[in-house]
Design a protein around this motif. Sequence first.
Motif, short mmCIF file in Angstrom:
data_model
loop_
_atom_site.label_atom_id
_atom_site.label_comp_id
_atom_site.label_asym_id
_atom_site.label_seq_id
_atom_site.Cartn_x
_atom_site.Cartn_y
_atom_site.Cartn_z
N ALA A 1 0.84 -1.19 0.00
CA ALA A 1 0.00 0.00 0.00
C ALA A 1 0.87 1.24 0.00
N THR B 1 -2.00 5.51 3.23
CA THR B 1 -2.32 4.61 4.32
C THR B 1 -3.17 5.33 5.36
N GLU C 1 1.73 -6.50 9.57
CA GLU C 1 0.68 -7.29 8.94
C GLU C 1 0.20 -8.41 9.84
N LEU D 1 -3.42 -9.05 6.04
CA LEU D 1 -3.98 -7.70 6.08
C LEU D 1 -3.01 -6.76 6.77
N ASP E 1 -4.01 -0.12 8.03
CA ASP E 1 -5.08 0.30 7.12
C ASP E 1 -6.16 -0.76 6.91
N HIS E 2 -6.01 -1.94 7.53
CA HIS E 2 -6.98 -3.02 7.44
C HIS E 2 -7.17 -3.48 5.99
N ARG E 3 -6.16 -3.31 5.18
CA ARG E 3 -6.24 -3.63 3.75
C ARG E 3 -5.69 -5.03 3.49
N THR F 1 -3.76 -7.70 1.62
CA THR F 1 -2.64 -7.62 0.69
C THR F 1 -2.47 -8.89 -0.12
N ASP G 1 -8.01 -7.34 -6.74
CA ASP G 1 -8.97 -6.29 -7.09
C ASP G 1 -10.22 -6.89 -7.71
N HIS H 1 -12.43 -8.32 -5.06
CA HIS H 1 -13.19 -7.27 -4.39
C HIS H 1 -14.40 -6.87 -5.24
#
Length: 274
Positions: free
Chosen positions: A78, A83, A123, A141, A145-147, A149, A164, A167
Amino acid sequence: MHHNLTWRSAVPLALAVATTLVTAQPSDLLLEACNRLPDAKKRLACFKEATRRPADALPTATPTPSPASTPAAALNPAPASTTAQLPPLPLAEAVRLCTRLITVARGREAEATESAEASSASEMSVTWPALPGKKPVYCNLGRADHRITSITSNGKVASGALLDSMHARATQREEIQAGNYARLLAGATKALTSRMQDPDTAQFRNLFVSDGPLHMLCGEIDARNAFGAYEGFRRFYASGDPEFHAIESRKTTRVFEATWTSVCARKMADIAAF
């Protein structure tokens, strides 16, 4: 109660898909559909037809490095400038975010744990125990940012563009569950008409959305051919993402019939013709 939808609003295969990341791949749907045929000769003919399909009709995942050789954070980093600083990531929230994409992990939330070996200061790596004959599922994750990866399921890694796409499919699935079929209709009709001689002349009828590993638009389609004449309505099934569709034809009768019976068997909403 079925929902009715017009074009202006925006345009039983019980698959065991534990080896896939999100949904059954189109090739799995075809082969599983063939396998359901009771007659051995018809089943063999169906398999032959399925394996003769053009290569571009069966999308395949691009091989990716194993998580053992590539750090999870390096798979899809990210940007530091974007972030977002969120509250510390609890395991329950990480599991919720991961199961939104990993449908094979749904119903197994209580089995999820944080992998001390795979996690780091930046992470969290959530893991599910391996099912018989399979490998563990991992979901990485960012703690800040709770994203998500990367996701690893049965040894296959999803990151970058593939992540992507997962998602986008999750968003479409949520929209469909809420009664919004616009994204499905747009993707499915685009996939169906993209190679037609005169796509603007396409007509649809007897449309409905079918539930399953892939949400499908099913119905009948007709369009003008190279001579400007309509050929007559034929059945079709289509999903825009991943692109998986077929129109009934004499050359693929067995494959089409078996797949139609599987993917169009669970009607969840009627769609107005357009």
